[in-house]
Design an enzyme around this catalytic site. Sequence first.
Site, PDB file in Angstrom:
ATOM      1  N   ASN A  89      57.110 -14.903  -7.917  1.00  0.00           N
ATOM      2  CA  ASN A  89      56.522 -16.131  -7.388  1.00  0.00           C
ATOM      3  C   ASN A  89      57.420 -17.333  -7.677  1.00  0.00           C
ATOM      4  O   ASN A  89      57.970 -17.453  -8.765  1.00  0.00           O
ATOM      5  CB  ASN A  89      55.135 -16.364  -7.996  1.00  0.00           C
ATOM      6  CG  ASN A  89      54.183 -15.238  -7.633  1.00  0.00           C
ATOM      7  OD1 ASN A  89      54.476 -14.461  -6.739  1.00  0.00           O
ATOM      8  ND2 ASN A  89      53.062 -15.152  -8.322  1.00  0.00           N
TER       9      ASN A  89
ATOM     10  N   SER B 193      52.874  -6.598  -3.183  1.00  0.00           N
ATOM     11  CA  SER B 193      52.806  -5.508  -2.208  1.00  0.00           C
ATOM     12  C   SER B 193      53.866  -4.440  -2.488  1.00  0.00           C
ATOM     13  O   SER B 193      53.866  -3.385  -1.861  1.00  0.00           O
ATOM     14  CB  SER B 193      52.982  -6.058  -0.790  1.00  0.00           C
ATOM     15  OG  SER B 193      54.235  -6.704  -0.689  1.00  0.00           O
TER      16      SER B 193
ATOM     17  N   ASN C 155      45.687  -4.558  -8.161  1.00  0.00           N
ATOM     18  CA  ASN C 155      45.774  -5.079  -6.793  1.00  0.00           C
ATOM     19  C   ASN C 155      44.534  -4.595  -6.040  1.00  0.00           C
ATOM     20  O   ASN C 155      44.200  -3.411  -6.128  1.00  0.00           O
ATOM     21  CB  ASN C 155      47.052  -4.522  -6.125  1.00  0.00           C
ATOM     22  CG  ASN C 155      47.432  -5.281  -4.866  1.00  0.00           C
ATOM     23  OD1 ASN C 155      46.584  -5.526  -4.007  1.00  0.00           O
ATOM     24  ND2 ASN C 155      48.692  -5.650  -4.763  1.00  0.00           N
TER      25      ASN C 155
ATOM     26  N   HIS D 173      62.847 -14.673  -8.060  1.00  0.00           N
ATOM     27  CA  HIS D 173      63.205 -15.248  -6.757  1.00  0.00           C
ATOM     28  C   HIS D 173      63.399 -16.763  -6.803  1.00  0.00           C
ATOM     29  O   HIS D 173      63.339 -17.420  -5.768  1.00  0.00           O
ATOM     30  CB  HIS D 173      62.135 -14.885  -5.702  1.00  0.00           C
ATOM     31  CG  HIS D 173      62.174 -13.444  -5.285  1.00  0.00           C
ATOM     32  ND1 HIS D 173      61.096 -12.778  -4.741  1.00  0.00           N
ATOM     33  CD2 HIS D 173      63.176 -12.529  -5.328  1.00  0.00           C
ATOM     34  CE1 HIS D 173      61.432 -11.522  -4.471  1.00  0.00           C
ATOM     35  NE2 HIS D 173      62.673 -11.344  -4.827  1.00  0.00           N
TER      36      HIS D 173
HETATM   37  P1  OAD Z   1      52.936 -10.133  -0.555  1.00  0.00           P
HETATM   38  O1  OAD Z   1      52.351 -11.208   0.290  1.00  0.00           O
HETATM   39  O2  OAD Z   1      53.857  -9.158   0.083  1.00  0.00           O
HETATM   40  O3  OAD Z   1      51.777  -9.282  -1.222  1.00  0.00           O
HETATM   41  C1  OAD Z   1      50.694  -9.883  -1.867  1.00  0.00           C
HETATM   42  C2  OAD Z   1      49.903  -8.796  -2.540  1.00  0.00           C
HETATM   43  O4  OAD Z   1      48.864  -9.427  -3.275  1.00  0.00           O
HETATM   44  C3  OAD Z   1      49.228  -7.794  -1.596  1.00  0.00           C
HETATM   45  O5  OAD Z   1      49.512  -6.470  -2.040  1.00  0.00           O
HETATM   46  C4  OAD Z   1      47.729  -8.101  -1.743  1.00  0.00           C
HETATM   47  O6  OAD Z   1      46.913  -6.924  -1.636  1.00  0.00           O
HETATM   48  C5  OAD Z   1      47.702  -8.648  -3.151  1.00  0.00           C
HETATM   49  N1  OAD Z   1      46.566  -9.529  -3.455  1.00  0.00           N
HETATM   50  C6  OAD Z   1      45.862 -10.368  -2.652  1.00  0.00           C
HETATM   51  N2  OAD Z   1      44.923 -11.024  -3.348  1.00  0.00           N
HETATM   52  C7  OAD Z   1      45.019 -10.594  -4.632  1.00  0.00           C
HETATM   53  C8  OAD Z   1      44.325 -10.915  -5.846  1.00  0.00           C
HETATM   54  N3  OAD Z   1      43.340 -11.811  -5.861  1.00  0.00           N
HETATM   55  N4  OAD Z   1      44.712 -10.274  -6.983  1.00  0.00           N
HETATM   56  C9  OAD Z   1      45.709  -9.360  -6.976  1.00  0.00           C
HETATM   57  N5  OAD Z   1      46.404  -9.042  -5.867  1.00  0.00           N
HETATM   58  C10 OAD Z   1      46.066  -9.643  -4.707  1.00  0.00           C
HETATM   59  O7  OAD Z   1      53.616 -10.880  -1.800  1.00  0.00           O
HETATM   60  P2  OAD Z   1      54.732 -10.348  -2.795  1.00  0.00           P
HETATM   61  O8  OAD Z   1      54.567  -8.908  -3.095  1.00  0.00           O
HETATM   62  O9  OAD Z   1      54.790 -11.309  -3.912  1.00  0.00           O
HETATM   63  O10 OAD Z   1      60.227 -13.113  -1.473  1.00  0.00           O
HETATM   64  O11 OAD Z   1      56.021 -10.537  -1.917  1.00  0.00           O
HETATM   65  C11 OAD Z   1      57.263 -10.262  -2.485  1.00  0.00           C
HETATM   66  C12 OAD Z   1      58.292 -11.205  -1.967  1.00  0.00           C
HETATM   67  O12 OAD Z   1      58.281 -11.222  -0.547  1.00  0.00           O
HETATM   68  C13 OAD Z   1      58.059 -12.665  -2.318  1.00  0.00           C
HETATM   69  O13 OAD Z   1      58.559 -13.015  -3.588  1.00  0.00           O
HETATM   70  C14 OAD Z   1      58.821 -13.366  -1.269  1.00  0.00           C
HETATM   71  C15 OAD Z   1      58.246 -12.587  -0.110  1.00  0.00           C
HETATM   72  O14 OAD Z   1      58.751 -12.787   1.087  1.00  0.00           O
HETATM   73  C16 OAD Z   1      61.134 -13.995  -1.117  1.00  0.00           C
HETATM   74  O15 OAD Z   1      60.853 -15.091  -0.689  1.00  0.00           O
HETATM   75  C17 OAD Z   1      62.528 -13.499  -1.295  1.00  0.00           C
END
Ligand code: OAD
Length: 252
Positions: free
Chosen positions: A106, A196, A220, A123
């Site tokens: 984040n 994710s 998650n 990041h």
């Molecule tokens: P994503 O938007 O890909 O995934 C968010 C995740 O959070 C999903 O798996 C949801 O199921 C989960 N989620 C939603 N609400 C939740 C809650 N209340 N508690 C727990 N989990 C919950 O975001 P990231 O995995 O962070 O990179 O994405 C990774 C990277 O892709 C980011 O750092 C960014 C993005 O594009 C860059 O900018 C390089």
Amino acid sequence: MGVGDRELGVDVVRQRLAAARRVTVLTGAGVSAASGVPTFRGAGGLWKNRQAQQLATPQAFQQDPVLVWEWYAWRRQIIAECEPNAAHAGIARWSERPGFTLVTQNVDGLHERAGTKHVVRYHGSIWTLKCADHCGAPEWEDLSVPLAPLPPRCPRCGGLARPGVVWFGESIDPEILERSSNAAAGADVFLSIGTSSQVFPAAALLHHAHRAGAFTAEINPGATGASGAVDLAIAAPAEDALPMLDVRVRMG
Ligand code: OAD
């Protein structure tokens, strides 16, 4: 997963945490969802009908720096109005413990605002800027909201400034890579929370930890790219699960 299973999962993780000497946590956008920060994938991730993957690239910035900056200015505005939630608070308390490392994807700064120590920002940060022309100016912090005028300029050379974040196709800082992979390889317990697990190399950290013998768990509400690989998946929002773990765990 039913409520009973969830309780059981929380108990297992609690026991593992209590016995662990080294704990590494990887967080993603889901940890900040309850604070009101839109995640990248899913309904909230769209901005002007564009997806994050289309905007967070060097190519998008080259083509239209003002458009990319408008997106970041929009996200900065939202984040500035958000407060850390119970998940950030729980992780902040864990960070008091020796042998604890938080690696976060984040860029919102909410972990730091919750008081988490020694955050490894995988990041980068949306609150730092750097020269897009690599003039040698060190990164600088800019907390202003709204950010104006757009696009911001480098104070040293007057060229375009860009957000201090890692874009798709860019490399992770080698020092950050090393710290994160050491923290993954050395962990007794590795928790993946609110991500994710689709973006590499961050998503590889869990596999790294698993191969090195760590107990791995995911928190998650949805299935992810890592769900099939973890020892235990707790299907719950982070802001619900973390306080449950926190109440029952006395680490240190
Ligand atoms: P994503 O938007 O890909 O995934 C968010 C995740 O959070 C999903 O798996 C949801 O199921 C989960 N989620 C939603 N609400 C939740 C809650 N209340 N508690 C727990 N989990 C919950 O975001 P990231 O995995 O962070 O990179 O994405 C990774 C990277 O892709 C980011 O750092 C960014 C993005 O594009 C860059 O900018 C390089």
